[in-house]
Every structure is written in structure tokens, then in C-alpha cells.
Scaffold this active site. Structure first.
Site, PDB file in Angstrom:
ATOM      1  N   LYS A   8     -40.110 -22.992  29.477  1.00 41.09           N
ATOM      2  CA  LYS A   8     -40.275 -23.995  28.419  1.00 41.09           C
ATOM      3  C   LYS A   8     -41.057 -25.211  28.922  1.00 41.09           C
ATOM      4  CE  LYS A   8     -36.278 -26.012  27.734  1.00 41.09           C
ATOM      5  NZ  LYS A   8     -36.364 -27.330  28.386  1.00 41.09           N
ATOM      6  N   ARG A  83     -31.647 -30.104  20.821  1.00 46.36           N
ATOM      7  CA  ARG A  83     -30.871 -29.024  21.425  1.00 46.36           C
ATOM      8  C   ARG A  83     -29.539 -28.839  20.720  1.00 46.36           C
ATOM      9  NH1 ARG A  83     -32.994 -29.353  27.380  1.00 46.36           N
ATOM     10  NH2 ARG A  83     -32.202 -27.434  28.236  1.00 46.36           N
ATOM     11  N   ARG A 122     -36.861 -22.058  41.871  1.00 46.76           N
ATOM     12  CA  ARG A 122     -37.552 -23.244  41.350  1.00 46.76           C
ATOM     13  C   ARG A 122     -37.323 -24.430  42.280  1.00 46.76           C
ATOM     14  NH1 ARG A 122     -36.795 -25.248  35.213  1.00 46.76           N
ATOM     15  NH2 ARG A 122     -34.748 -26.086  35.727  1.00 46.76           N
ATOM     16  N   ARG A 155     -32.740 -28.412  42.128  1.00 49.71           N
ATOM     17  CA  ARG A 155     -31.860 -29.214  41.257  1.00 49.71           C
ATOM     18  C   ARG A 155     -30.409 -28.778  41.382  1.00 49.71           C
ATOM     19  NH1 ARG A 155     -34.595 -29.024  35.456  1.00 49.71           N
ATOM     20  NH2 ARG A 155     -32.450 -28.507  34.919  1.00 49.71           N
ATOM     21  N   ARG A 166     -25.432 -22.693  31.546  1.00 47.67           N
ATOM     22  CA  ARG A 166     -26.477 -23.325  30.721  1.00 47.67           C
ATOM     23  C   ARG A 166     -27.018 -22.330  29.698  1.00 47.67           C
ATOM     24  NH1 ARG A 166     -29.989 -25.032  35.508  1.00 47.67           N
ATOM     25  NH2 ARG A 166     -31.668 -25.295  34.012  1.00 47.67           N
TER      26      ARG A 166
HETATM   27  P1  ADP Z   1     -33.582 -26.499  31.425  1.00 51.26           P
HETATM   28  O1  ADP Z   1     -34.255 -26.313  30.113  1.00 51.26           O
HETATM   29  O2  ADP Z   1     -34.158 -25.668  32.526  1.00 51.26           O
HETATM   30  O3  ADP Z   1     -32.089 -26.377  31.312  1.00 51.26           O
HETATM   31  P2  ADP Z   1     -33.889 -29.383  31.252  1.00 51.26           P
HETATM   32  O4  ADP Z   1     -34.455 -30.304  32.249  1.00 51.26           O
HETATM   33  O5  ADP Z   1     -34.560 -29.288  29.929  1.00 51.26           O
HETATM   34  O6  ADP Z   1     -33.826 -27.969  31.963  1.00 51.26           O
HETATM   35  O7  ADP Z   1     -32.353 -29.778  30.998  1.00 51.26           O
HETATM   36  C1  ADP Z   1     -31.455 -29.941  32.056  1.00 51.26           C
HETATM   37  C2  ADP Z   1     -30.107 -30.492  31.574  1.00 51.26           C
HETATM   38  O8  ADP Z   1     -30.311 -31.770  30.958  1.00 51.26           O
HETATM   39  C3  ADP Z   1     -29.405 -29.658  30.511  1.00 51.26           C
HETATM   40  O9  ADP Z   1     -28.645 -28.617  31.072  1.00 51.26           O
HETATM   41  C4  ADP Z   1     -28.544 -30.724  29.834  1.00 51.26           C
HETATM   42  O10 ADP Z   1     -27.400 -31.035  30.633  1.00 51.26           O
HETATM   43  C5  ADP Z   1     -29.436 -31.945  29.847  1.00 51.26           C
HETATM   44  N1  ADP Z   1     -30.261 -32.040  28.608  1.00 51.26           N
HETATM   45  C6  ADP Z   1     -31.596 -31.866  28.518  1.00 51.26           C
HETATM   46  N2  ADP Z   1     -32.012 -32.026  27.243  1.00 51.26           N
HETATM   47  C7  ADP Z   1     -30.906 -32.297  26.516  1.00 51.26           C
HETATM   48  C8  ADP Z   1     -30.660 -32.539  25.138  1.00 51.26           C
HETATM   49  N3  ADP Z   1     -31.653 -32.539  24.226  1.00 51.26           N
HETATM   50  N4  ADP Z   1     -29.375 -32.776  24.754  1.00 51.26           N
HETATM   51  C9  ADP Z   1     -28.368 -32.781  25.642  1.00 51.26           C
HETATM   52  N5  ADP Z   1     -28.515 -32.555  26.954  1.00 51.26           N
HETATM   53  C10 ADP Z   1     -29.759 -32.307  27.397  1.00 51.26           C
END
Ligand code: ADP
Length: 213
Positions: A8, A83, A122, A155, A166
Site C-alpha cells: 500500500k 481505516r 521490511r 518496526r 494487524r
Molecule cells: P501497515 O499498513 O503496514 O500496517 P501503517 O504505517 O499504515 O502500516 O500503520 C501502522 C499502524 O499505525 C497500524 O497498525 C495502526 O496501529 C496505526 N494506524 C495507521 N493508520 C491508522 C488509522 N487510519 N487509524 C488508526 N490507526 C492507524
């Protein structure tokens, strides 16, 4: 939108480069808040390290603030927002306020095994958000970010147990909002299994050729 590790973020960054628009990544903004050590950052970290969604109020506020900056006037890509259903409703409100419309919701599909394999290899730059893959997209110099020279890390949520959680959170809380965008014909699928050099073509097929300025 797409499950963790579906590619993504990589696609969002490519779209940003191709169409010359800012990429607004919810996860990056949250990790910045964590790094700043604010109270909100501490709350966010507690959720993120468990692989849970950070509370809607926090994410919506941060995203709304970012979208009010002038560089979003000619368009933007949101990576990882909305999300949840509440976030999707909030996005409608924010866009309306800014006289903007959502063109497309791109959703990335990938198999769970691809995801775990990808995420454990990653490496991310905590300074600028750049992402590498030790086998498929390694940095030029081991452990060092090509973009900003920062030190690359794994991470804390990129470990197998948290990755699996997740993925469940994605299926339960995020995937259902897709229907909302399908109902108005705005949801388009892009494969998460493409090679890096196939991605720009796939994006162009969906979003059209970037305008040459
Ligand atoms: P990935 O898509 O690989 O999980 P992201 O960097 O997009 O990585 O997200 C990492 C974490 O950040 C998520 O597991 C969540 O805890 C938090 N997060 C990211 N975007 C949101 C969102 N829109 N709402 C709530 N939590 C979020």
C-alpha cells in the site's frame, strides 16, 4: 487501503511521484507523533505496538490538520486513512468542507503469506518514512536510508505475531468500509503481487496518464 504489507505504502508513494501530489500517510504521521514524545504520541504507541488501530479521534484530528495545509490544493494521496467507518464518515465531512471530492479508492490485495514474508524483511527509515525490502528493494548501503541517510530499523510492529493481528484488524475493521466506496463505483483493485516495475503501468491504467506540466 490494503492489508499491512500489501504494498500500500509503495503504491501511494509512486502515485505521489507520478502525479506530483503529496502523500499523506496516517501511519507515518502517527510514528512522528510517537517520536515527538507528546501525550498523544504515547497513547498512539500503545495501540500501534499491539497492532491495534489508534483511536479514531486522534487519527482524524491529525489527518484533518494535515489536509488543511495549502500543498493539498491540487490533490493528494491518503495512505492508510480511512481505516474505520468513523474515519470514512469523517473524511466525507473534511472533503466537503474543503470543496474536494474523492476520485478513487484504491485497494490492494495480497495473500497473507506474501504479507508476513514481506514485512519481516521490511526495513523502515524512522526519519523520513522511506521503506526498503532486504531482498526486493535493498538500500544502496546496508542499514542506511538512500533518501536521508537515516539509520534503518525493523518496526516494532513488524514481527510475526503482531503482523498476523494487524491482518485480522484489517479484515474486521477496515475491509468492511470498502463496500461504501464500491456502492458509488469508486473502489478499484490493484494487485499487491506485482513487481516494482509493473506498478506504474497498473496505476496509470486505473488513474489515467499523469499530465505533463
Ligand atoms: P501497515 O499498513 O503496514 O500496517 P501503517 O504505517 O499504515 O502500516 O500503520 C501502522 C499502524 O499505525 C497500524 O497498525 C495502526 O496501529 C496505526 N494506524 C495507521 N493508520 C491508522 C488509522 N487510519 N487509524 C488508526 N490507526 C492507524
Amino acid at each position: 487501503m490494503g492489508p499491512p504489507g500489501s504494498g500500500k505504502g509503495t503504491r501511494a508513494k509512486m502515485i505521489g511521484k507520478m502525479y506530483r501530489i503529496p502523500v499523506i500517510a496516517a501511519g507515518d504521521m502517527l510514528r512522528e507523533a510517537v517520536a515527538k514524545g507528546t501525550d498523544e504520541g504515547a497513547v498512539a504507541r500503545a495501540y500501534m505496538s499491539r497492532g491495534e488501530l489508534v483511536p479514531d479521534d486522534i487519527v482524524i484530528r491529525i489527518t484533518e490538520e494535515r489536509l488543511s495545509k495549502p500543498d493539498t490544493e491540487n490533490g493528494f494521496v491518503l495512505d492508510g486513512f480511512p481505516r474505520s467507518m468513523r474515519q470514512a464518515v469523517a473524511l466525507d465531512r473534511i472533503l466537503k468542507k474543503q470543496n474536494a471530492t474523492l476520485d478513487t479508492l484504491l485497494y490492494v490485495t495480497a495473500k497473507p503469506d506474501t504479507i508476513v514474508g514481506r514485512l519481516s524483511l521490511r526495513r523502515s527509515c524512522p526519519k523520513c518514512g522511506a521503506v526498503y525490502h532486504l531482498r526486493d528493494m535493498p538500500p544502496k548501503e546496508e542499514g542506511v536510508c538512500d533518501e536521508c541517510g537515516g539509520r534503518l530499523i525493523l518496526r516494532e510492529d513488524d514481527v510475526e505475531e503482531i503482523i498476523r493481528h494487524r491482518f485480522e484488524v484489517y479484515e474486521k475493521q477496515t475491509f468492511p468500509i470498502l463496500e461504501r466506496y464500491q456502492a458509488v463505483g469508486k473502489a478499484k483493485e490493484i494487485s499487491g503481487e506485482l513487481n516494482i516495475d509493473q506498478i506504474p503501468g497498473a496505476i496509470e491504467e486505473i488513474l489515467g496518464k499523469p499530465q505533463v506540466l
